[in-house]
Design an enzyme around this catalytic site. Structure first.
Site, PDB file in Angstrom:
ATOM      1  N   THR A 212     -28.664 -32.146  37.334  1.00  0.00           N
ATOM      2  CA  THR A 212     -29.699 -30.897  36.853  1.00  0.00           C
ATOM      3  C   THR A 212     -29.134 -29.644  38.239  1.00  0.00           C
ATOM      4  O   THR A 212     -28.274 -29.244  38.096  1.00  0.00           O
ATOM      5  CB  THR A 212     -30.837 -30.456  36.478  1.00  0.00           C
ATOM      6  OG1 THR A 212     -30.783 -31.427  35.384  1.00  0.00           O
ATOM      7  CG2 THR A 212     -30.839 -29.272  36.119  1.00  0.00           C
ATOM      8  N   CYS A 402     -15.046 -35.602  -2.466  1.00  0.00           N
ATOM      9  CA  CYS A 402     -13.827 -34.903  -2.076  1.00  0.00           C
ATOM     10  C   CYS A 402     -12.881 -36.212  -2.305  1.00  0.00           C
ATOM     11  O   CYS A 402     -13.164 -37.241  -3.455  1.00  0.00           O
ATOM     12  CB  CYS A 402     -13.848 -34.255  -0.520  1.00  0.00           C
ATOM     13  SG  CYS A 402     -12.470 -34.175  -0.800  1.00  0.00           S
ATOM     14  N   ARG A 483      -5.907 -31.935   0.451  1.00  0.00           N
ATOM     15  CA  ARG A 483      -4.414 -32.231  -0.336  1.00  0.00           C
ATOM     16  C   ARG A 483      -4.105 -32.090  -1.890  1.00  0.00           C
ATOM     17  O   ARG A 483      -3.302 -31.923  -2.449  1.00  0.00           O
ATOM     18  CB  ARG A 483      -4.248 -32.486   1.066  1.00  0.00           C
ATOM     19  CG  ARG A 483      -2.015 -32.170   1.112  1.00  0.00           C
ATOM     20  CD  ARG A 483      -1.661 -33.335   2.285  1.00  0.00           C
ATOM     21  NE  ARG A 483      -1.858 -32.094   3.391  1.00  0.00           N
ATOM     22  CZ  ARG A 483      -2.641 -32.730   4.649  1.00  0.00           C
ATOM     23  NH1 ARG A 483      -3.454 -33.778   4.461  1.00  0.00           N
ATOM     24  NH2 ARG A 483      -3.266 -32.273   5.529  1.00  0.00           N
ATOM     25  N   HIS A 528     -16.999 -29.692  -1.139  1.00  0.00           N
ATOM     26  CA  HIS A 528     -17.918 -29.819   0.249  1.00  0.00           C
ATOM     27  C   HIS A 528     -19.298 -29.656  -0.378  1.00  0.00           C
ATOM     28  O   HIS A 528     -19.289 -28.600   0.356  1.00  0.00           O
ATOM     29  CB  HIS A 528     -17.759 -30.729   1.211  1.00  0.00           C
ATOM     30  CG  HIS A 528     -16.323 -30.388   1.930  1.00  0.00           C
ATOM     31  ND1 HIS A 528     -16.525 -32.498   1.903  1.00  0.00           N
ATOM     32  CD2 HIS A 528     -15.108 -31.003   1.839  1.00  0.00           C
ATOM     33  CE1 HIS A 528     -15.487 -33.043   2.204  1.00  0.00           C
ATOM     34  NE2 HIS A 528     -14.305 -32.025   1.768  1.00  0.00           N
ATOM     35  N   GLU A 530     -22.222 -30.514   1.084  1.00  0.00           N
ATOM     36  CA  GLU A 530     -22.669 -30.320   1.852  1.00  0.00           C
ATOM     37  C   GLU A 530     -23.024 -29.147   2.973  1.00  0.00           C
ATOM     38  O   GLU A 530     -24.179 -28.880   3.343  1.00  0.00           O
ATOM     39  CB  GLU A 530     -22.875 -31.418   2.780  1.00  0.00           C
ATOM     40  CG  GLU A 530     -21.471 -31.655   3.148  1.00  0.00           C
ATOM     41  CD  GLU A 530     -20.487 -32.114   2.201  1.00  0.00           C
ATOM     42  OE1 GLU A 530     -20.350 -32.332   0.728  1.00  0.00           O
ATOM     43  OE2 GLU A 530     -19.046 -32.989   2.835  1.00  0.00           O
TER      44      GLU A 530
HETATM   45  N1  GLN Z   1      -7.741 -37.254   1.919  1.00  0.00           N
HETATM   46  C1  GLN Z   1      -8.026 -36.422   0.534  1.00  0.00           C
HETATM   47  C2  GLN Z   1      -7.210 -35.395   0.182  1.00  0.00           C
HETATM   48  O1  GLN Z   1      -6.535 -35.139   1.091  1.00  0.00           O
HETATM   49  C3  GLN Z   1      -9.581 -36.434   0.841  1.00  0.00           C
HETATM   50  C4  GLN Z   1     -10.182 -35.060   1.908  1.00  0.00           C
HETATM   51  C5  GLN Z   1     -11.449 -35.051   2.241  1.00  0.00           C
HETATM   52  O2  GLN Z   1     -11.981 -36.057   1.566  1.00  0.00           O
HETATM   53  N2  GLN Z   1     -11.766 -34.141   2.836  1.00  0.00           N
HETATM   54  O3  GLN Z   1      -7.322 -34.653  -0.641  1.00  0.00           O
END
Ligand code: GLN
Length: 562
Positions: A212, A402, A483, A528, A530
């Site tokens: 530190t 996802c 994607r 997502h 989360e």
């Molecule tokens: N690989 C997948 C896509 O591009 C899922 C992406 C993810 O889980 N965020 O659609």
């Protein structure tokens, strides 16, 4: 413009000794101290790497990529733009602690700064002068900081976390910019907080303060004197250690703050409060002292601490070596569990070397639920598909996020529909049953960065589905980062075996969620959830998973008893 014009105070948080010692949680907790007193805040994070944004970074190295609701068009020069809504994972911590949504422009990277300066030079913005780190790069950094001050609503306090460790070459221009800014606005309007590691040597029973001291000296060499030293340590600092750090680092003893290991990270602001950091910072800035309103937050923290049940959720996937690669998921599970008076244990299952249903059936036989993780690419995918198949066969509560939802659909196609070789074209471009694929208009895109569907989008929930029942409303907004898409032509056929579409986008063209009708809880979502979960407000889907998992667990123990 100086701080007196806006009145905004600045807190700069630097790190010493090691990276990854919880500077994000420290910054968020300090922000909370101001919020407890009714002062408004905004948090900026500086990431000294050369990437424009962390979107392309490997989560094993860097932890999760956080996705904001808002999307930002970063224009280094007029006709050159990047769309950004992928930012550093610390922003997840900021959102969860402060309850505020962040804007992507709050994440400043070296990549953005240098792009602006270099493209500006080509445009002739510097009028024939030699373009240099000082003053041109530092000016650009200060410009970005001021933009974050001036943006409405103008905050009472701007907190700036500087990524990396003091002494790193990449961070030098930022520290220099901050030094200049402190001079310009007046030292009384700026507080420097240095977060360091204080190792405890068991063999001699002593905290070691030398690292530190060294890191503070490095900081001083750059013209920055910390006002507060926050010490990460296994345990609360001893008095002698505190006194020594105060003496050597030139800070008052009451500004040497302990940041010991605590099981519930949300307790940190309360711990700082008890150590007088809130009042100390308010006094430092000459702000009005106000009684901190900590009751609501304390109640939330106690809900986590008092949880008496246990629930185990498996997370099959790759990247499982660094738990930070799923930071927001881990937190969302914990938020939902706490709301159900439970503590969640996450069982990470690395699916790279476990891909058959047999070992996964065994792995999943002693968990209460499955969360199939997001991700990219082919590694570990077969195991994830098997895990989804096991979850519908064994009727284990399941939430696919996802990629997890996409692979859940692949599993269903293979196992229930009998479509051999069904896959996502992300992994098998020649699959005969491409149940997950690009949309026709996407096929042109070449760049990896910037081709994804990102940020917040409207989600339309279909009435009569379990997903709709969990939300209790029809229209919501969720955050996306993908994607590939679930392909309607295939998904629609799955209805005959019990898989239905439970959410679509506002055009009705994009499938946002699927679920099983013949299973107690099996839901896959393209977004997502989360990223929207907060300790005081768990996300309905995570809450649904945890409730179903607790139910499943109770059912299992009833079965065992009889
Ligand atoms: N690989 C997948 C896509 O591009 C899922 C992406 C993810 O889980 N965020 O659609």
């Amino acid at each position: 413009m100086n701080s007196k014009d806006s009145g905004t105070k600045f807190v700069f948080v630097t790190g010493g000794v090691l990276s990854g010692i919880g500077k994000g949680a420290t910054t968020a907790s300090i922000a909370k101290l101001f919020q407890f007193r009714g002062y408004s805040i905004r948090i900026v994070k500086i990431d000294p790497y050369l990437n424009i944004d962390p979107g392309t970074l490997n989560p094993i190295e860097h932890g999760e990529v956080f996705v904001t609701d808002e999307t930002w068009t970063f224009r280094p020069i007029e006709d050159f733009k990047f769309t950004i809504s992928e930012i550093d994972l610390d922003f997840g911590t900021y959102e969860r602690f402060t309850g505020m949504n962040v804007h992507p422009s709050q994440n400043i990277t070296s990549g953005q700064i240098y792009t602006s300066v270099i493209l500006g030079e080509r445009r002739g913005s510097f009028l024939g002068r030699t373009v240099q780190i000082i003053p041109h790069v530092t000016d650009q950094i200060k410009k970005r900081l001021w933009e974050n001050v001036r943006k409405e609503p103008v905050p009472d306090v701007l907190l700036v976390e500087i990524g990396g460790t003091v002494g790193d070459i990449e961070a030098m221009p930022f520290l220099e910019a901050v030094r200049q800014l402190a001079r310009e606005v007046g030292r009384e309007n700026v507080a420097f907080v240095h977060v360091t590691l204080v190792p405890y040597m068991k063999s001699v029973g002593e905290f070691k303060t030398k690292p530190t001291q060294h890191s503070v000296r490095t900081l001083q060499g750059l013209g920055l004197q910390p006002d507060v030293v926050v010490c990460r340590a296994e345990a609360p600092l001893s008095e002698p250690a505190r006194a020594k750090i105060a003496l050597f680092c030139n800070v008052p003893e009451e500004k040497v703050i302990s940041n010991p290991d605590i099981p519930i990270i949300y307790r940190l602001p309360l711990s700082f409060e008890e150590q007088g950091l809130g009042n100390g910072l308010v006094a430092h800035f000459g702000l009005e002292q106000r009684t901190p309103q900590t009751d609501d937050w304390r109640q939330i923290v106690e809900r986590f601490e008092d949880a008496s049940e246990n629930v185990t959720i498996a997370m099959p996937g790759k990247y499982t070596l660094l738990s930070d690669s799923y930071k927001s998921i881990n937190e969302a599970l914990a938020h939902a569990a706490a709301a159900c008076n439970a503590h969640v244990t996450i069982r990470w299952i690395e699916t790279e070397d476990r891909y058959d249903e047999a070992p996964l059936t065994k792995d999943l036989s002693n968990v209460d639920g499955v969360l199939l993780t997001p991700g990219f690419g082919g590694r570990g995918v077969e195991g994830m598909i098997s895990a989804a198949a096991v979850s519908f066969r064994e009727k284990i509560p399941f939430l696919g996020i996802c990629y997890g939802a996409q692979l859940g659909a692949v599993a269903f196609a293979r196992v229930e529909m009998g479509w051999e070789g069904a896959h996502t074209t992300e992994v098998d471009p020649d699959s005969l049953y491409p149940v997950v694929d690009l949309m026709p208009e996407q096929r042109q895109a070449k760049d990896k960065g910037g081709t994804m569907r990102l940020g917040g989008h409207e989600v339309h929930l279909i009435e009569g589905t379990k997903t709709h029942a969990l939300y209790g409303v029809t229209e919501v907004r969720e955050r996306f980062r993908h994607r590939y898409h679930l392909i309607e032509r295939y998904i629609k056929k799955m209805k005959s075996k019990g898989l239905i579409i439970s959410a679509v986008d506002s055009t009705g063209r994009i499938i946002n969620a699927i679920e099983l009708t013949n299973h107690p809880f099996w839901i896959g979502v393209q977004f997502h959830p989360e990223f929207r979960s907060r300790p005081e407000k768990p996300h309905p889907l995570y809450l649904g998973l945890i409730r179903a998992a607790l139910e499943y667990k109770r059912g299992k123990s009833r079965e065992q008893r009889s």
